[in-house]
Design a protein around this motif. Structure first.
Motif, PDB file in Angstrom:
ATOM      1  N   PRO A 174      42.613  29.647  48.144  1.00 41.66           N
ATOM      2  CA  PRO A 174      42.900  30.432  46.945  1.00 41.66           C
ATOM      3  C   PRO A 174      43.506  29.607  45.814  1.00 41.66           C
ATOM      4  O   PRO A 174      43.276  29.902  44.648  1.00 41.66           O
ATOM      5  CB  PRO A 174      43.923  31.463  47.435  1.00 41.66           C
ATOM      6  CG  PRO A 174      43.743  31.527  48.898  1.00 41.66           C
ATOM      7  CD  PRO A 174      43.267  30.186  49.336  1.00 41.66           C
ATOM      8  N   ALA A 175      44.270  28.545  46.171  1.00 43.56           N
ATOM      9  CA  ALA A 175      44.894  27.737  45.127  1.00 43.56           C
ATOM     10  C   ALA A 175      43.836  27.142  44.191  1.00 43.56           C
ATOM     11  O   ALA A 175      44.142  26.725  43.084  1.00 43.56           O
ATOM     12  CB  ALA A 175      45.748  26.626  45.728  1.00 43.56           C
ATOM     13  N   LEU A 233      49.212  41.116  54.861  1.00 46.60           N
ATOM     14  CA  LEU A 233      48.805  40.043  53.954  1.00 46.60           C
ATOM     15  C   LEU A 233      48.825  40.495  52.499  1.00 46.60           C
ATOM     16  O   LEU A 233      49.218  39.740  51.613  1.00 46.60           O
ATOM     17  CB  LEU A 233      47.413  39.516  54.327  1.00 46.60           C
ATOM     18  CG  LEU A 233      47.325  38.692  55.602  1.00 46.60           C
ATOM     19  CD1 LEU A 233      46.020  37.922  55.645  1.00 46.60           C
ATOM     20  CD2 LEU A 233      48.474  37.721  55.755  1.00 46.60           C
ATOM     21  N   ASN A 243      52.415  40.598  50.975  1.00 44.65           N
ATOM     22  CA  ASN A 243      53.078  39.329  50.687  1.00 44.65           C
ATOM     23  C   ASN A 243      52.313  38.424  49.737  1.00 44.65           C
ATOM     24  O   ASN A 243      52.746  37.318  49.465  1.00 44.65           O
ATOM     25  CB  ASN A 243      53.331  38.570  51.990  1.00 44.65           C
ATOM     26  CG  ASN A 243      54.291  39.316  52.876  1.00 44.65           C
ATOM     27  OD1 ASN A 243      55.098  40.096  52.377  1.00 44.65           O
ATOM     28  ND2 ASN A 243      54.196  39.104  54.166  1.00 44.65           N
ATOM     29  N   TYR A 272      50.918  36.389  46.667  1.00 46.55           N
ATOM     30  CA  TYR A 272      51.679  35.918  45.521  1.00 46.55           C
ATOM     31  C   TYR A 272      50.791  35.382  44.393  1.00 46.55           C
ATOM     32  O   TYR A 272      50.875  35.836  43.258  1.00 46.55           O
ATOM     33  CB  TYR A 272      52.638  34.821  45.982  1.00 46.55           C
ATOM     34  CG  TYR A 272      53.470  34.240  44.885  1.00 46.55           C
ATOM     35  CD1 TYR A 272      54.434  35.007  44.245  1.00 46.55           C
ATOM     36  CD2 TYR A 272      53.302  32.929  44.469  1.00 46.55           C
ATOM     37  CE1 TYR A 272      55.203  34.481  43.232  1.00 46.55           C
ATOM     38  CE2 TYR A 272      54.062  32.392  43.449  1.00 46.55           C
ATOM     39  CZ  TYR A 272      55.019  33.168  42.841  1.00 46.55           C
ATOM     40  OH  TYR A 272      55.773  32.646  41.831  1.00 46.55           O
ATOM     41  N   LEU A 292      50.242  36.782  40.569  1.00 39.82           N
ATOM     42  CA  LEU A 292      50.924  36.039  39.504  1.00 39.82           C
ATOM     43  C   LEU A 292      49.967  35.701  38.363  1.00 39.82           C
ATOM     44  O   LEU A 292      50.269  35.922  37.205  1.00 39.82           O
ATOM     45  CB  LEU A 292      51.526  34.751  40.067  1.00 39.82           C
ATOM     46  CG  LEU A 292      52.132  33.805  39.028  1.00 39.82           C
ATOM     47  CD1 LEU A 292      53.426  34.378  38.471  1.00 39.82           C
ATOM     48  CD2 LEU A 292      52.387  32.436  39.613  1.00 39.82           C
ATOM     49  N   VAL A 293      48.793  35.172  38.700  1.00 44.01           N
ATOM     50  CA  VAL A 293      47.949  34.637  37.629  1.00 44.01           C
ATOM     51  C   VAL A 293      47.023  35.665  36.990  1.00 44.01           C
ATOM     52  O   VAL A 293      46.622  35.484  35.855  1.00 44.01           O
ATOM     53  CB  VAL A 293      47.115  33.416  38.089  1.00 44.01           C
ATOM     54  CG1 VAL A 293      48.033  32.259  38.429  1.00 44.01           C
ATOM     55  CG2 VAL A 293      46.215  33.754  39.240  1.00 44.01           C
ATOM     56  N   TYR A 294      46.674  36.730  37.680  1.00 49.23           N
ATOM     57  CA  TYR A 294      45.706  37.664  37.100  1.00 49.23           C
ATOM     58  C   TYR A 294      46.340  38.851  36.383  1.00 49.23           C
ATOM     59  O   TYR A 294      45.647  39.640  35.761  1.00 49.23           O
ATOM     60  CB  TYR A 294      44.740  38.182  38.168  1.00 49.23           C
ATOM     61  CG  TYR A 294      43.870  37.117  38.765  1.00 49.23           C
ATOM     62  CD1 TYR A 294      43.406  36.059  37.995  1.00 49.23           C
ATOM     63  CD2 TYR A 294      43.485  37.159  40.097  1.00 49.23           C
ATOM     64  CE1 TYR A 294      42.615  35.071  38.536  1.00 49.23           C
ATOM     65  CE2 TYR A 294      42.682  36.181  40.649  1.00 49.23           C
ATOM     66  CZ  TYR A 294      42.257  35.139  39.871  1.00 49.23           C
ATOM     67  OH  TYR A 294      41.468  34.170  40.414  1.00 49.23           O
ATOM     68  N   LYS A 348      53.797  43.875  37.703  1.00 47.61           N
ATOM     69  CA  LYS A 348      54.328  42.890  38.652  1.00 47.61           C
ATOM     70  C   LYS A 348      54.463  43.491  40.049  1.00 47.61           C
ATOM     71  O   LYS A 348      54.834  44.654  40.204  1.00 47.61           O
ATOM     72  CB  LYS A 348      55.698  42.405  38.183  1.00 47.61           C
ATOM     73  CG  LYS A 348      55.602  41.366  37.083  1.00 47.61           C
ATOM     74  CD  LYS A 348      56.974  40.893  36.649  1.00 47.61           C
ATOM     75  CE  LYS A 348      56.825  39.884  35.512  1.00 47.61           C
ATOM     76  NZ  LYS A 348      58.106  39.573  34.887  1.00 47.61           N
ATOM     77  N   THR A 361      56.812  40.168  45.026  1.00 45.81           N
ATOM     78  CA  THR A 361      56.975  38.712  45.074  1.00 45.81           C
ATOM     79  C   THR A 361      56.981  38.110  43.672  1.00 45.81           C
ATOM     80  O   THR A 361      57.800  37.258  43.363  1.00 45.81           O
ATOM     81  CB  THR A 361      55.859  38.063  45.911  1.00 45.81           C
ATOM     82  OG1 THR A 361      54.620  38.641  45.520  1.00 45.81           O
ATOM     83  CG2 THR A 361      56.080  38.247  47.375  1.00 45.81           C
ATOM     84  N   LEU A 402      60.254  39.210  41.672  1.00 42.21           N
ATOM     85  CA  LEU A 402      61.462  38.509  42.095  1.00 42.21           C
ATOM     86  C   LEU A 402      61.482  37.084  41.565  1.00 42.21           C
ATOM     87  O   LEU A 402      62.466  36.633  40.989  1.00 42.21           O
ATOM     88  CB  LEU A 402      61.567  38.493  43.620  1.00 42.21           C
ATOM     89  CG  LEU A 402      61.929  39.811  44.297  1.00 42.21           C
ATOM     90  CD1 LEU A 402      61.868  39.655  45.804  1.00 42.21           C
ATOM     91  CD2 LEU A 402      63.311  40.278  43.880  1.00 42.21           C
ATOM     92  N   THR A 403      60.375  36.361  41.756  1.00 43.39           N
ATOM     93  CA  THR A 403      60.403  34.954  41.363  1.00 43.39           C
ATOM     94  C   THR A 403      60.401  34.784  39.852  1.00 43.39           C
ATOM     95  O   THR A 403      60.914  33.806  39.344  1.00 43.39           O
ATOM     96  CB  THR A 403      59.228  34.170  41.970  1.00 43.39           C
ATOM     97  OG1 THR A 403      58.034  34.866  41.637  1.00 43.39           O
ATOM     98  CG2 THR A 403      59.335  34.039  43.451  1.00 43.39           C
TER      99      THR A 403
END
Lengths: 308, 438, 278
Positions: free
Chosen positions: C120-121, C207, C210, C212, C216-218, C225, C228, C231-232
């Motif tokens: 995924p990265a 899955l 959790n 992240y 985050l990116v989409y 939000k 995960t 919070l970050t």
């Protein structure tokens, strides 16, 4: 329903009924039922994957399509010391953590598969690491492995086992081992639950027969349990290896690949090169270079599934 | 360009932003009639801004207040998304790649030079704001001006400045009345401190901010550089050897474990009283003030000591704003940035950040916040002498790759932690740099 | 097991179990400590394993001072949606592959498995092109189909294994009764597949809960939000981490999943076991 069938056959079927009957054959219904899954994966995985492979063969940068450069990205990588470091630790990290997760997970499953006081609570609690959000659980580990604030170092110092705090993440080898431990911590429950299921599917008569034959613990494990678990093990290891190789968050949060690239892996390097540095083609090439490993794993997993 | 009306109005808004914004917002409505934009916004414009989360909450409050004022005056709604500073880069990258996303991004370091073709020419805006702010520092131009296309692609904002943070009583106990001004004195001090059981601590792990900051500053302080202006690798020099030899000696006076330190580590160690000095943003001092009164009473911030080149050579996290070409409202975006970053409005914002961000233009030096406390003053000067990453090369993909690969940091870690002879550490860095710069 | 060691359950069960549970539980204990420790005690304490001055400040700040409950609701919505969609399409696909055995079904099962191999990265960048084309950017519900990319392959495998264990006679009897394949699937096989479905549901839910990177990116708006990401992004300010709130958020966020596991772990194991039977 049994009465309805002859009545249906007596009438001339309408178009709708004929279509419905045509759809009632495996050759038609099968693809129809598989279509949603295939459609989702084709759109959201296959296309991006093909696109990603293409990127790896181009000089693309962020926001710039670049042009076809053949295998130039790959030859550049093999000459790049940072990439070699990533290859080394990717393999070590995967092999090391899989071996440990496998052995601990199996042992845990053998224990939990028995009935004892509190076995139900133990079975669900042991899943905690698998369930907690990695991104946050890793922050707790960061404290436990901190050079100044580690509770572990504090405890060992009190017990007189060590005289200086352990530099868990500060030397290349310590960091390599520490990250494997954290990965093992998170992954053991997955193996344990898989093996518990595997053990439950072994017929009890087999084990009893072994006990009557006088086979000892190790012998019955070696000759009866293990062979039966082998195909399952392959599948578990393959799935888990794939997660480990593609994992990003754990290492990125703990060390960002440091110290001195000691814990650099394919995904962290690919990300680092492609996104903040903008070398899309090179990042894609690094990601693609994991595919051969993956395909080997997938081959074994599929073969194990067939065997079952 | 500057009508009399607008100037009059701006005096008003400056006051609004600087004082309690809510009370005066009502009068802004009346002034809206007098508002003359520098860039006429497209009709029906609405904007999305992606920026890093404020290092202090008051940053976001001040920024939001100014944004609300802008919306009130122009009718343009602005949605601001705050992300932790290291998460901005992947999102901006994604936007550049897919031509969709926020209209405006506040990014870091080389970000605009990775996708310069995707960015709106902001030359007029940058020139105006530079003038308005009292002139850009040289490095601001490097991080905003595209020398190839001869245009500004980003509006410089400033740096999250770093300074030396030390424990007054321990330094005095070691026989120093003030923090040393040069690296020679710093080493003497650190040895004396170490002898007294007070090691110092500087990050040598892959800490995006802290490790890069001090390693680059030290390298440049000795006259070393990563590449020549033409992009040929120049790390292998006697100056680099000297820098590494110095670093090794300094490392001997540090607390064990710095090789795994990430950005929060030195904050924790300092606030716990484990280290005598470090190099950091103003956050340690601010958090000490809030939650660690005993440490706070003994903490002083000082300028980072200079190297043999005898001038400050700081390296700080640089941030700038840029507008994507895919935006349907580039003029509205420019107008927004003009409004937000013009001194009349930005003064209040910079003040609210309380020294966390040092603006990219010289005029802000006169803001009272910098002299409100002697411990804030060193951060005022964080831009003086600042160089860009990849120095003496220009910002761009290569410089970004080298920075994100931590090549300079790793070279120092090799020499300090891995006990590698300087020549060998340099050799390793040189090989890695050559793989990047070609 | 030799007779002597078998007679000592503490050696056979409790000793190894205790070892594992200590290892497993330590990070959670640390999270618990951090949640209730004041900032200064976190850094300076005579004993890091104890709380001398417990405080609820972090929990209160988290729940009252951030959008935590909103993130929680978002996460719940996305996780339930992604789980339902993934289990449904995986069941259909698994049924088709295993019970209908149409031409090409083997190739298909291999192809679905291969979807797993993309990290995924990296996938997130090309995938973004697709999402843009579909106008799925910054839509909370879009995370539901996006998450199927990493849920469907495993679920399909698990359900295939499970469905394979059901006797063939079920279909034959159904056909004799004049039921269509579709009816056999919904009325006969589906109820029998319950343990397998529970297993895959739990797996998917965990899955999704959790996840992240994609969240985050989409997503752009703060309204979208998840836990995960929330919070970050809100509790990490430069080099200052709100440790107490981060850990409180992590623990509170883990609770629902733990509760689900507590009630369903037996079904989970038996569902997996079913999938693994010959």
């Amino acid at each position: 329903m049994a009465e309805a069938a002859p009545a249906l056959a007596a009438r001339t079927p309408t178009l709708f009924e004929r279509l419905r009957r045509a759809a009632d054959t495996p050759a038609v219904l099968g693809p129809l039922l598989a279509a949603p899954a295939v459609g989702l994966l084709a759109a959201l995985v296959a296309y991006p994957l093909v696109f990603g492979v293409w990127l790896g063969l181009t000089s693309a940068t962020l926001g710039n399509a670049g042009h076809f450069v053949g295998l130039a990205n790959f030859t550049a990588l093999f000459a790049d010391p940072t990439y070699r470091a990533a290859t080394f630790y990717s393999i070590l990290y995967t092999v090391g953590s899989e071996a440990l997760k496998l052995s601990i997970g199996l042992a845990l499953a053998m224990v939990l598969n028995q009935r004892f006081r509190g076995y139900r609570a133990a079975r669900s609690l042991m899943l905690l690491p698998w369930v907690a959000p990695t991104v946050l659980a890793v922050l707790a580990w960061q404290w436990l492995l901190d050079p100044q604030f580690s509770g572990i170092s504090w405890l060992f110092e009190r017990l007189g086992l060590i005289h200086h705090a352990i530099n868990f993440l500060g030397t290349e080898w310590n960091a390599r081992v520490s990250l494997i431990v954290v990965n093992v911590w998170r992954g053991v429950p997955y193996f344990a639950i898989g093996f518990m299921a595997g053990l439950q599917s072994i017929p009890a008569e087999l084990l009893e027969a072994a006990a009557i034959d006088g086979a000892g613990g190790w012998a019955s494990f070696r000759h009866i349990i293990w062979p039966l678990l082998a195909p399952l093990t392959t599948i578990l290891v393959c799935f888990s290896s794939i997660w480990t190789i593609t994992d990003f968050q754990l290492i990125w949060t703990m060390t960002q690949g440091g110290p001195v690239n000691g814990t650099q892996v394919f995904t962290t390097l690919a990300y680092q090169r492609a996104i903040p540095s903008g070398n899309l083609g090179q990042g894609a090439a690094i990601a693609i270079s994991t595919l051969p490993f993956m395909i080997v794993l997938a081959y074994f997993a599929l073969r194990a599934m067939r065997e079952k | 360009m500057r009508s009399l009306d607008r100037r009059e109005f701006l005096v008003g808004t400056g006051a609004v932003a600087a004082t309690a914004a809510g009370v005066l917002l009502d009068t802004a409505g009346a002034q809206a009639a007098a508002y003359t934009p520098m860039f006429t916004p497209e009709s029906g414009a609405k904007l999305q801004l992606l920026r890093w989360s404020g290092f202090v909450k008051s940053d976001e409050a001040a920024w939001n207040a100014n944004t609300q004022l802008f919306t009130k005056l122009t009718g343009i709604p602005v949605e601001v998304q705050y992300l932790s500073w290291t998460d901005v880069s992947p999102k901006a990258a994604l936007s550049a790649q897919v031509n969709s996303g926020p209209d405006i991004v506040m990014g870091w370091y080389d970000a605009p030079f990775i996708y310069p073709d995707k960015l709106v020419d902001v030359s007029d805006l940058a020139n105006y704001l530079g003038h308005d702010g009292g002139g850009w520092y040289p490095v601001s131009r490097e991080y905003g001006y595209d020398t190839k296309e001869r245009r500004w692609i980003a509006v410089p904002i400033g740096v999250a400045g770093a300074a030396a943070v030390y424990r007054k009583s321990w330094v005095e106990q070691a026989g120093f009345h003030e923090f040393p001004k040069n690296l020679g004195g710093l080493l003497k001090l650190s040895k004396a401190l170490k002898k007294n059981g007070h090691p110092c601590g500087l990050a040598l792990g892959h800490a995006v901010g802290d490790a890069n900051t001090w390693a680059h500053s030290l390298l440049w302080g000795f006259g070393g550089k990563q590449v020549n202006p033409d992009g040929s690798v120049a790390i292998n020099s006697p100056q680099t050897v000297h820098a590494l030899e110095y670093a090794k000696e300094l490392y001997e006076t540090m607390i064990p474990g710095v090789s795994s330190w990430l950005d929060p580590s030195n904050n924790k160690a300092f606030l716990a009283g484990d280290i005598s000095w470090t190099i950091n943003g103003i956050s340690i001092w601010v958090v000490a003030k809030e939650s660690f009164p005993q440490i706070f009473a003994d903490t002083i911030n000082a300028p980072i000591p200079m190297g043999p080149v005898n001038r400050p050579t700081p390296f700080n996290l640089f941030t700038q704003a840029f507008i994507f070409k895919y935006s349907s409202y580039p003029k509205a975006a420019k107008e927004y940035l003009r409004f937000m970053l013009e001194r009349k409005q930005a003064d209040a914002w910079v003040t609210a950040m309380n020294g966390y961000v040092t603006p990219a233009a010289r005029g802000y030096r006169s803001l009272p916040v910098w002299t409100s406390n002697p411990n804030v003053t060193p951060y005022r000067d964080a831009m003086v002498g600042e160089l860009s990453d990849g120095f003496a090369g220009a910002p761009g993909k290569e410089a970004a790759t080298a920075l994100n690969d931590f090549i300079v940091v790793d070279m120092f870690a090799d020499a300090c932690v891995n006990d590698m002879p300087p020549k060998q550490a340099i050799q390793r860095a040189e090989n890695r740099l050559k793989a990047i710069y070609g | 097991m030799s007779a002597s060691s078998a007679s000592k359950p503490w050696l056979r069960i409790y000793v190894p179990l205790t070892c594992y549970f200590v290892f497993m539980f330590v990070p959670f204990y640390w999270m618990l400590l951090t949640t209730f420790k004041a900032d200064h005690e976190l850094l300076t304490t005579p004993n890091p394993w104890w709380i001398f001055h417990p405080t609820f400040k972090h929990v209160v700040d988290l729940v009252a001072g951030t959008q935590y409950l909103h993130w929680f609701a978002n996460t719940l919505l996305v996780s339930v949606g992604a789980t339902a969609l993934s289990v449904a399409v995986s069941f259909l696909a698994a049924y088709a592959i295993v019970r209908l055995r149409f031409p090409g079904s083997k190739t298909l099962s291999a192809a679905i498995f291969f979807a797993y191999l993309v990290p995924p990265a990296i996938l997130f960048l090309p995938l973004a092109n697709v999402l843009i084309a579909l106008h799925w950017f910054d839509k909370l519900w879009a995370l539901i189909p996006i998450y199927t990319t990493f849920l469907v392959p495993f679920c399909t495998w698990l359900l295939s294994g499970f469905l394979r264990t059901l006797p063939r006679e079920l279909e034959e009897a159904g056909r004799v009764d004049g039921a269509s394949h579709f009816q056999i699937m919904t009325r006969i096989v589906l109820p029998l597949a319950k343990p397998g479905l529970i297993s895959s549901t739990i797996f998917c839910f965990t899955l999704s809960w959790n996840e992240y990177l994609y969240a985050l990116v989409y997503m752009f708006s703060s309204a979208n939000k998840t836990i995960t990401v929330g919070l970050t992004t809100e509790l990490i300010r430069g080099d200052v981490f709100q440790w107490g709130q981060l850990m409180a958020g992590a623990l509170l966020g883990t609770l629902p999943v733990i509760i689900i596991y507590f009630f369903f772990v037996e079904h989970y194991v038996s569902g997996m076991a079913g999938a693994l039977k010959d």
